[in-house]
Motif scaffolding. Structure first.
Motif, PDB file in Angstrom:
ATOM      1  N   LEU A   1       0.833  -1.197   0.000  1.00 25.48           N
ATOM      2  CA  LEU A   1       0.000   0.000   0.000  1.00 25.48           C
ATOM      3  C   LEU A   1       0.870   1.250   0.000  1.00 25.48           C
ATOM      4  CD1 LEU A   1      -2.836   1.197   0.119  1.00 25.48           C
ATOM      5  CD2 LEU A   1      -2.696   1.073   2.602  1.00 25.48           C
ATOM      6  N   ASP A   2       1.957   1.245   0.761  1.00 30.58           N
ATOM      7  CA  ASP A   2       2.870   2.381   0.794  1.00 30.58           C
ATOM      8  C   ASP A   2       3.511   2.612  -0.567  1.00 30.58           C
ATOM      9  OD1 ASP A   2       2.300   2.833   3.435  1.00 30.58           O
ATOM     10  OD2 ASP A   2       4.090   1.814   4.195  1.00 30.58           O
ATOM     11  N   ALA A   3       3.868   1.533  -1.258  1.00 29.28           N
ATOM     12  CA  ALA A   3       4.473   1.668  -2.582  1.00 29.28           C
ATOM     13  C   ALA A   3       3.477   2.264  -3.571  1.00 29.28           C
ATOM     14  CB  ALA A   3       4.960   0.312  -3.070  1.00 29.28           C
ATOM     15  N   SER A   4       2.242   1.795  -3.540  1.00 30.76           N
ATOM     16  CA  SER A   4       1.218   2.332  -4.438  1.00 30.76           C
ATOM     17  C   SER A   4       0.929   3.791  -4.126  1.00 30.76           C
ATOM     18  CB  SER A   4      -0.072   1.515  -4.325  1.00 30.76           C
ATOM     19  OG  SER A   4       0.148   0.193  -4.730  1.00 30.76           O
ATOM     20  N   LEU A   5       0.883   4.116  -2.846  1.00 31.05           N
ATOM     21  CA  LEU A   5       0.651   5.497  -2.451  1.00 31.05           C
ATOM     22  C   LEU A   5       1.799   6.387  -2.904  1.00 31.05           C
ATOM     23  CD1 LEU A   5      -1.194   7.443  -0.909  1.00 31.05           C
ATOM     24  CD2 LEU A   5       0.102   6.887   1.158  1.00 31.05           C
TER      25      LEU A   5
ATOM     26  N   PRO B   1       3.455  16.564 -22.207  1.00 32.99           N
ATOM     27  CA  PRO B   1       3.907  15.163 -22.037  1.00 32.99           C
ATOM     28  C   PRO B   1       4.071  14.779 -20.570  1.00 32.99           C
ATOM     29  CG  PRO B   1       5.119  16.203 -23.805  1.00 32.99           C
ATOM     30  CD  PRO B   1       4.311  17.291 -23.158  1.00 32.99           C
ATOM     31  N   GLY B   2       4.494  15.719 -19.737  1.00 30.05           N
ATOM     32  CA  GLY B   2       4.621  15.447 -18.304  1.00 30.05           C
ATOM     33  C   GLY B   2       3.268  15.245 -17.644  1.00 30.05           C
ATOM     34  N   VAL B   3       2.274  16.016 -18.082  1.00 33.26           N
ATOM     35  CA  VAL B   3       0.917  15.858 -17.558  1.00 33.26           C
ATOM     36  C   VAL B   3       0.391  14.469 -17.890  1.00 33.26           C
ATOM     37  CG1 VAL B   3      -1.462  16.698 -17.728  1.00 33.26           C
ATOM     38  CG2 VAL B   3       0.432  18.332 -17.672  1.00 33.26           C
ATOM     39  N   ILE B   4       0.613  14.043 -19.119  1.00 29.23           N
ATOM     40  CA  ILE B   4       0.161  12.722 -19.553  1.00 29.23           C
ATOM     41  C   ILE B   4       0.904  11.622 -18.787  1.00 29.23           C
ATOM     42  CG2 ILE B   4       0.093  11.140 -21.524  1.00 29.23           C
ATOM     43  CD1 ILE B   4      -0.308  13.697 -23.276  1.00 29.23           C
ATOM     44  N   ALA B   5       2.216  11.799 -18.587  1.00 25.69           N
ATOM     45  CA  ALA B   5       3.001  10.809 -17.848  1.00 25.69           C
ATOM     46  C   ALA B   5       2.540  10.727 -16.394  1.00 25.69           C
ATOM     47  CB  ALA B   5       4.488  11.157 -17.918  1.00 25.69           C
ATOM     48  N   GLY B   6       2.269  11.869 -15.773  1.00 25.37           N
ATOM     49  CA  GLY B   6       1.784  11.878 -14.389  1.00 25.37           C
ATOM     50  C   GLY B   6       0.443  11.183 -14.258  1.00 25.37           C
ATOM     51  N   ALA B   7      -0.453  11.473 -15.198  1.00 21.80           N
ATOM     52  CA  ALA B   7      -1.763  10.820 -15.175  1.00 21.80           C
ATOM     53  C   ALA B   7      -1.628   9.318 -15.396  1.00 21.80           C
ATOM     54  CB  ALA B   7      -2.665  11.432 -16.243  1.00 21.80           C
TER      55      ALA B   7
ATOM     56  N   LEU C   1      -2.976   6.425 -12.823  1.00 16.62           N
ATOM     57  CA  LEU C   1      -3.927   5.400 -13.270  1.00 16.62           C
ATOM     58  C   LEU C   1      -3.323   4.005 -13.192  1.00 16.62           C
ATOM     59  CD1 LEU C   1      -5.580   7.201 -16.306  1.00 16.62           C
ATOM     60  CD2 LEU C   1      -6.562   6.753 -14.058  1.00 16.62           C
ATOM     61  N   GLY C   2      -2.039   3.880 -13.496  1.00 12.97           N
ATOM     62  CA  GLY C   2      -1.378   2.583 -13.414  1.00 12.97           C
ATOM     63  C   GLY C   2      -1.341   2.056 -11.987  1.00 12.97           C
ATOM     64  N   ALA C   3      -1.042   2.933 -11.046  1.00 15.35           N
ATOM     65  CA  ALA C   3      -0.998   2.517  -9.640  1.00 15.35           C
ATOM     66  C   ALA C   3      -2.382   2.126  -9.151  1.00 15.35           C
ATOM     67  CB  ALA C   3      -0.431   3.636  -8.787  1.00 15.35           C
ATOM     68  N   LEU C   4      -3.388   2.892  -9.519  1.00 15.64           N
ATOM     69  CA  LEU C   4      -4.751   2.576  -9.098  1.00 15.64           C
ATOM     70  C   LEU C   4      -5.237   1.271  -9.721  1.00 15.64           C
ATOM     71  CD1 LEU C   4      -6.386   6.117  -9.185  1.00 15.64           C
ATOM     72  CD2 LEU C   4      -5.609   4.818  -7.187  1.00 15.64           C
ATOM     73  N   ALA C   5      -4.874   1.026 -10.975  1.00 10.28           N
ATOM     74  CA  ALA C   5      -5.254  -0.223 -11.634  1.00 10.28           C
ATOM     75  C   ALA C   5      -4.566  -1.411 -10.964  1.00 10.28           C
ATOM     76  CB  ALA C   5      -4.896  -0.167 -13.110  1.00 10.28           C
TER      77      ALA C   5
END
Length: 51
Positions: free
Chosen positions: A5-9, A29-35, A39-43
């Protein structure tokens, strides 16, 4: 479980930092990378919870 959980957070927080920082600099491109990081962590969390 706490460590996962800490890693995902951490990934979500770093994604937010990249997202906000890039948005302030209007670097899309940074905005897209951040998003994508967020999303990857939440998935990843959602997939782990289903297992």
């Amino acid at each position: 479980m706490r460590q996962k959980l800490d890693a995902s957070l951490g990934i979500v927080v770093s994604g937010l930092v990249v997202l906000i920082g890039s948005r302030l600099l209007t670097w899309w491109p940074g905005v897209i990378a951040g998003a994508a990081m967020i999303l990857g962590a939440l998935a990843l969390v959602a997939v782990r919870r289903r297992s």
